[in-house]
Design a protein around this motif. Structure first.
Motif, PDB file in Angstrom:
ATOM      1  N   UNK A   1       2.964  14.877   1.832  1.00 41.61           N
ATOM      2  CA  UNK A   1       4.251  14.246   2.133  1.00 41.61           C
ATOM      3  C   UNK A   1       5.188  14.296   0.933  1.00 41.61           C
ATOM      4  N   UNK A   2       4.597  14.208  -0.253  1.00 41.02           N
ATOM      5  CA  UNK A   2       5.414  14.222  -1.469  1.00 41.02           C
ATOM      6  C   UNK A   2       5.983  15.617  -1.735  1.00 41.02           C
TER       7      UNK A   2
ATOM      8  N   UNK B   1       0.834  -1.206   0.000  1.00 38.33           N
ATOM      9  CA  UNK B   1       0.000   0.000   0.000  1.00 38.33           C
ATOM     10  C   UNK B   1       0.868   1.255   0.000  1.00 38.33           C
ATOM     11  N   UNK B   2       0.603   2.121  -0.949  1.00 36.36           N
ATOM     12  CA  UNK B   2       1.350   3.370  -1.036  1.00 36.36           C
ATOM     13  C   UNK B   2       0.583   4.440  -0.246  1.00 36.36           C
TER      14      UNK B   2
END
Length: 453
Positions: free
Chosen positions: A228-229, A221-222
């Motif tokens: 956050x990116x 799961x990503x």
């Protein structure tokens, strides 16, 4: 002004062109093809700007950014009090002289009463100048008119009675069909188009979709979000604290000097406080009465403790009779009451004698004979006159008869006109033989006249 009786029946041709021959077209011929003036009003269309847009606004051009410089801090000077005494005298205390003022006395005059015991026996000027005169009442000059009713009978007929002839009313025959349902002798045929045309087909079995089993994904799961990116933190050093270190300034050596506290506050000899002896308790003589007002006034009642009204648990039932006595039933007992009788007033006795129907109006009214008012309307009678009637009017004396001209449209071939052609609506066009000369040109202009046959 002749009105054409022909209707556009199109008996000559099937053309769609209307009849354009009017009096305006005859009097004002058409000249060269002149187009109407061109309108200079701009069209309501969106005009696209082809140039390049500059990002400079009036706010950007007028309000330029400047470097903000902090305001210099001004050190407040230390207050130094002036030496000497303050003179508290004012110009008001110097110029103003105090005077002793006495209370103001009232200047109101004393009340004087002008009263005499004598009797006032005088005549005022109004009564002396304006005296009452004996005025005689005028007699009315109205002539009494006594109405005398006519003796002859009114026998004149009205214009409505002379002109109107009574006739019998003949009602029209109604052609409305009677609103009655017509019953048919033919037996009812229940066949319909749906029953004859509809063919029953066998339904196919309903498609049932099989339930898919859940298969979890093999990939991890990503959980990386956009926050956050995008915000991964910037590398940098932590801000250094400008706070001074809390270093302990002290020494373990013994202090041998003398302080101000030790110099001013010397130890004094303090005597111990005297201990006060408590007196011994001596009970009062006699017996003590423990009765209070509450004990004397309160009457004790034998009350059983309240039994909790809990439901019977575990389904236990007893055969004991139910005790339905409550405090309300015991304290508030029903008293025997009877309904109060209606208090009737004394009835008025009915009269037994004969009703005497003579009223005050009948007893006091006196009938008088009515005298109608006399009519002064002149009698509508025709007075015969032997003189001849003068029927001369201004119209009869000044009117001169003129010759009546017939419309040329009434002739099959009007005199003084030459036939030209016939249009699609049946209008015959004729040209007048006598030429008319215009004011500007001397050349004869032939005039066409539309004559309807």
């Amino acid at each position: 002004r002749h009105r054409c009786p022909h209707k556009p029946t199109r008996i000559y041709d099937n053309g769609q062109q209307p009849c354009l021959t009017t009096e305006y077209v005859e009097k004002y011929p058409k000249y060269s093809n002149i187009s109407p003036p061109r309108s200079l009003k701009p069209k309501q269309e969106y005009q696209v700007h082809r140039g390049k847009m500059e990002g400079i606004t009036t706010f950007k051009s007028d309000y330029l950014p400047y470097d903000i410089v902090k305001r210099p801090f001004r050190v407040q000077e230390e207050h130094k009090p002036k030496t000497g005494e303050i003179e508290l005298g004012t110009t008001y205390q110097k110029d103003y002289n105090a005077h002793k003022i006495q209370p103001v006395t009232l200047v109101r005059p004393l009340e004087r009463k002008h009263t005499t015991g004598g009797k006032l026996d005088t005549i005022p000027t109004y009564q002396d100048d304006y005296r009452s005169w004996e005025v005689q009442r005028r007699e009315p000059s109205k002539v009494e008119h006594i109405y005398h009713p006519p003796t002859e009978k009114f026998g004149n007929s009205t214009t409505f009675q002379d002109d109107f002839v009574p006739r019998e009313l003949n009602p029209r025959q109604s052609f409305k069909p009677p609103c009655v349902a017509k019953l048919s002798d033919v037996p009812f045929d229940s066949t319909t188009s749906h029953r004859t045309s509809y063919i029953a087909h066998q339904l196919e079995p309903k498609f049932i979709r099989s339930k898919e089993e859940y298969k979890p994904s093999n990939q991890p799961f990503e959980d990386l979000t956009t926050h956050r990116n995008d915000f991964q933190g910037l590398p940098g050093q932590l801000a250094k604290s400008c706070k001074p270190e809390n270093a302990k300034v002290g020494s373990n050596a013994h202090f041998h000097g003398v302080t101000e506290f030790q110099d001013r506050f010397q130890p004094w000899l303090v005597s111990l406080p005297e201990v006060r002896k408590t007196k011994e308790y001596v009970p009062p003589p006699g017996n003590m009465d423990f009765n209070s007002t509450s004990h004397l006034d309160y009457v004790k009642h034998e009350i059983s403790p309240a039994v909790p009204i809990r439901p019977v648990s575990n389904g236990r039932r007893t055969n004991a009779p139910f005790q339905g006595n409550t405090t309300t039933k015991e304290d508030f007992k029903a008293w025997g009451s009877c309904r109060q009788e209606i208090t009737k007033k004394q009835e008025i006795p009915k009269p037994t004698g004969r009703f005497y129907d003579l009223t005050t109006f009948k007893s006091h009214y006196i009938p008088h004979q009515i005298i109608p008012a006399q009519s002064f309307k002149p009698v509508h009678a025709i007075v015969p006159n032997s003189a001849p009637f003068q029927g001369e009017t201004m119209y009869r004396t000044e009117y001169t008869p003129k010759k009546q001209e017939t419309c040329p449209a009434n002739y099959p071939s009007p005199p003084g006109y030459v036939y030209v052609n016939t249009d699609s609506q049946g209008h015959k066009f004729f040209r007048q033989l006598t030429p008319e000369f215009s004011e500007s040109n001397s050349n004869p202009i032939p005039k066409e006249v539309a004559v309807l046959s």
